[in-house]
Write a protein that holds these residues in place. Structure first.
Motif, PDB file in Angstrom:
ATOM      1  N   LYS A 128       0.944  -1.149  -0.110  1.00  0.00           N
ATOM      2  CA  LYS A 128      -0.047  -0.205   0.272  1.00  0.00           C
ATOM      3  C   LYS A 128       0.818   1.136   0.016  1.00  0.00           C
ATOM      4  CE  LYS A 128      -3.582   2.282   2.611  1.00  0.00           C
ATOM      5  NZ  LYS A 128      -4.210   2.518   3.959  1.00  0.00           N
ATOM      6  N   ILE A 129       1.944   1.048   0.685  1.00  0.00           N
ATOM      7  CA  ILE A 129       2.898   2.507   1.026  1.00  0.00           C
ATOM      8  C   ILE A 129       3.541   2.505  -0.622  1.00  0.00           C
ATOM      9  CG2 ILE A 129       5.021   3.129   1.946  1.00  0.00           C
ATOM     10  CD1 ILE A 129       4.069   1.782   4.528  1.00  0.00           C
ATOM     11  N   ILE A 130       4.094   1.421  -1.064  1.00  0.00           N
ATOM     12  CA  ILE A 130       4.749   1.477  -2.346  1.00  0.00           C
ATOM     13  C   ILE A 130       3.869   2.106  -3.477  1.00  0.00           C
ATOM     14  CG2 ILE A 130       5.589   0.272  -4.142  1.00  0.00           C
ATOM     15  CD1 ILE A 130       6.580  -1.602  -1.936  1.00  0.00           C
ATOM     16  N   THR A 131       2.331   1.836  -3.365  1.00  0.00           N
ATOM     17  CA  THR A 131       1.280   2.345  -4.280  1.00  0.00           C
ATOM     18  C   THR A 131       1.145   3.672  -4.215  1.00  0.00           C
ATOM     19  OG1 THR A 131       0.533  -0.027  -4.637  1.00  0.00           O
ATOM     20  CG2 THR A 131      -0.926   1.856  -5.362  1.00  0.00           C
ATOM     21  N   GLU A 132       1.004   4.148  -2.887  1.00  0.00           N
ATOM     22  CA  GLU A 132       0.460   5.425  -2.691  1.00  0.00           C
ATOM     23  C   GLU A 132       2.094   6.400  -2.933  1.00  0.00           C
ATOM     24  OE1 GLU A 132      -0.751   5.703   1.530  1.00  0.00           O
ATOM     25  OE2 GLU A 132      -2.241   4.509   0.882  1.00  0.00           O
ATOM     26  N   LEU A 133       3.118   5.830  -2.755  1.00  0.00           N
ATOM     27  CA  LEU A 133       4.253   6.911  -3.018  1.00  0.00           C
ATOM     28  C   LEU A 133       4.566   6.951  -4.365  1.00  0.00           C
ATOM     29  CD1 LEU A 133       6.916   5.512  -0.328  1.00  0.00           C
ATOM     30  CD2 LEU A 133       5.862   7.764  -0.496  1.00  0.00           C
ATOM     31  N   ASN A 134       4.348   5.837  -5.391  1.00  0.00           N
ATOM     32  CA  ASN A 134       4.226   5.973  -6.836  1.00  0.00           C
ATOM     33  C   ASN A 134       3.289   6.886  -7.222  1.00  0.00           C
ATOM     34  OD1 ASN A 134       6.451   4.602  -7.564  1.00  0.00           O
ATOM     35  ND2 ASN A 134       5.487   2.347  -6.779  1.00  0.00           N
ATOM     36  N   GLU A 135       2.211   6.846  -6.769  1.00  0.00           N
ATOM     37  CA  GLU A 135       1.130   7.638  -7.176  1.00  0.00           C
ATOM     38  C   GLU A 135       1.629   9.307  -6.884  1.00  0.00           C
ATOM     39  OE1 GLU A 135      -1.932   7.468  -8.948  1.00  0.00           O
ATOM     40  OE2 GLU A 135      -1.060   5.585  -9.298  1.00  0.00           O
ATOM     41  N   ILE A 136       2.034   9.571  -5.351  1.00  0.00           N
ATOM     42  CA  ILE A 136       2.646  10.827  -5.309  1.00  0.00           C
ATOM     43  C   ILE A 136       3.760  11.035  -6.077  1.00  0.00           C
ATOM     44  CG2 ILE A 136       3.727  12.074  -3.486  1.00  0.00           C
ATOM     45  CD1 ILE A 136       2.150  10.598  -1.447  1.00  0.00           C
ATOM     46  N   ILE A 137       4.618  10.477  -6.388  1.00  0.00           N
ATOM     47  CA  ILE A 137       5.725  10.668  -7.488  1.00  0.00           C
ATOM     48  C   ILE A 137       5.105  10.889  -8.745  1.00  0.00           C
ATOM     49  CG2 ILE A 137       7.468   9.572  -8.837  1.00  0.00           C
ATOM     50  CD1 ILE A 137       8.126   8.170  -5.790  1.00  0.00           C
ATOM     51  N   LYS A 138       4.203  10.466  -9.229  1.00  0.00           N
ATOM     52  CA  LYS A 138       3.655  10.706 -10.552  1.00  0.00           C
ATOM     53  C   LYS A 138       3.131  12.219 -10.746  1.00  0.00           C
ATOM     54  CE  LYS A 138       2.511   6.041 -11.985  1.00  0.00           C
ATOM     55  NZ  LYS A 138       1.239   5.083 -12.214  1.00  0.00           N
ATOM     56  N   ARG A 139       2.280  12.406  -9.685  1.00  0.00           N
ATOM     57  CA  ARG A 139       1.653  13.903  -9.530  1.00  0.00           C
ATOM     58  C   ARG A 139       2.831  14.945  -9.379  1.00  0.00           C
ATOM     59  NH1 ARG A 139      -2.618  13.335  -5.103  1.00  0.00           N
ATOM     60  NH2 ARG A 139      -1.806  11.327  -4.648  1.00  0.00           N
ATOM     61  N   LEU A 140       3.884  14.651  -8.509  1.00  0.00           N
ATOM     62  CA  LEU A 140       4.716  15.540  -8.353  1.00  0.00           C
ATOM     63  C   LEU A 140       5.723  15.770  -9.629  1.00  0.00           C
ATOM     64  CD1 LEU A 140       5.865  15.052  -4.590  1.00  0.00           C
ATOM     65  CD2 LEU A 140       4.600  16.890  -5.456  1.00  0.00           C
ATOM     66  N   GLU A 141       5.985  14.694 -10.385  1.00  0.00           N
ATOM     67  CA  GLU A 141       6.847  14.696 -11.578  1.00  0.00           C
ATOM     68  C   GLU A 141       6.218  15.592 -12.740  1.00  0.00           C
ATOM     69  OE1 GLU A 141       9.566  11.028 -11.696  1.00  0.00           O
ATOM     70  OE2 GLU A 141       7.684  10.717 -12.170  1.00  0.00           O
ATOM     71  N   LYS A 142       4.845  15.874 -12.628  1.00  0.00           N
ATOM     72  CA  LYS A 142       4.138  16.434 -13.698  1.00  0.00           C
ATOM     73  C   LYS A 142       4.556  17.891 -13.653  1.00  0.00           C
ATOM     74  CE  LYS A 142       0.363  13.143 -14.431  1.00  0.00           C
ATOM     75  NZ  LYS A 142      -1.206  12.847 -14.232  1.00  0.00           N
ATOM     76  N   GLU A 143       4.940  18.395 -12.680  1.00  0.00           N
ATOM     77  CA  GLU A 143       5.212  19.904 -12.568  1.00  0.00           C
ATOM     78  C   GLU A 143       6.295  20.337 -13.445  1.00  0.00           C
ATOM     79  OE1 GLU A 143       6.188  21.021  -8.461  1.00  0.00           O
ATOM     80  OE2 GLU A 143       4.259  20.354  -7.853  1.00  0.00           O
TER      81      GLU A 143
END
Length: 143
Positions: A128-143
């Motif tokens: 769950k942590i891995i999935t959530e972190l990867n989602e956060i990373i995707k959103r932050l990389e879009k900047e």
């Protein structure tokens, strides 16, 4: 006044770095059996899975700068774990026999690391942590 630990623990930047340092320490201990650091092991694994990976591909996969990847490859070449072939402006990285042989030890270290942190957090919680972190990373990389 807010306790200093509460102040720091409420900061995503601080908390992410704290987790990284803790996991890094545990990983370094488990990877002693390989003779290389976990990050070097990622690079060796990439090359073992994809012979002739370009330095650019490796850098993108590891989210590291070209100069850092060059230093890593230089170090792994000196240990005879990978070899570099230059074609024009591009460098392609290949496994050596020693690099392929160390993969068994790398796989064991990853397994040991997983088992070690799974004693503290469940498999489900870890996933769950891995999935959530990867989602956060995707959103932050879009900047």
């Amino acid at each position: 006044m807010q306790d200093i630990n509460e102040l720091l623990c409420d900061c995503l930047y601080f908390t992410a770095n704290k987790l990284s340092r803790i996991m890094g320490k545990i990983a370094e201990e488990e990877f002693k059996i390989t003779g290389i650091s976990p990050t070097y092991a990622f690079l060796v694994t990439i090359v073992n899975k994809k012979e002739g990976a370009s330095q650019k591909e490796i850098g993108e996969a590891l989210h590291m700068t070209p100069s850092t990847i060059t230093r890593f490859i230089d170090k792994l070449e000196s240990k005879d774990l990978v070899k570099r072939k230059i074609d024009g402006k591009n460098s392609y990285i290949y496994s050596t026999e020693k690099g392929r042989e160390v993969q068994t030890c790398i796989d064991k270290a990853w397994d040991n690391l997983y088992k070690r942190y799974s004693k503290k957090i469940s498999c489900e919680e870890g996933n769950k942590i891995i999935t959530e972190l990867n989602e956060i990373i995707k959103r932050l990389e879009k900047e």
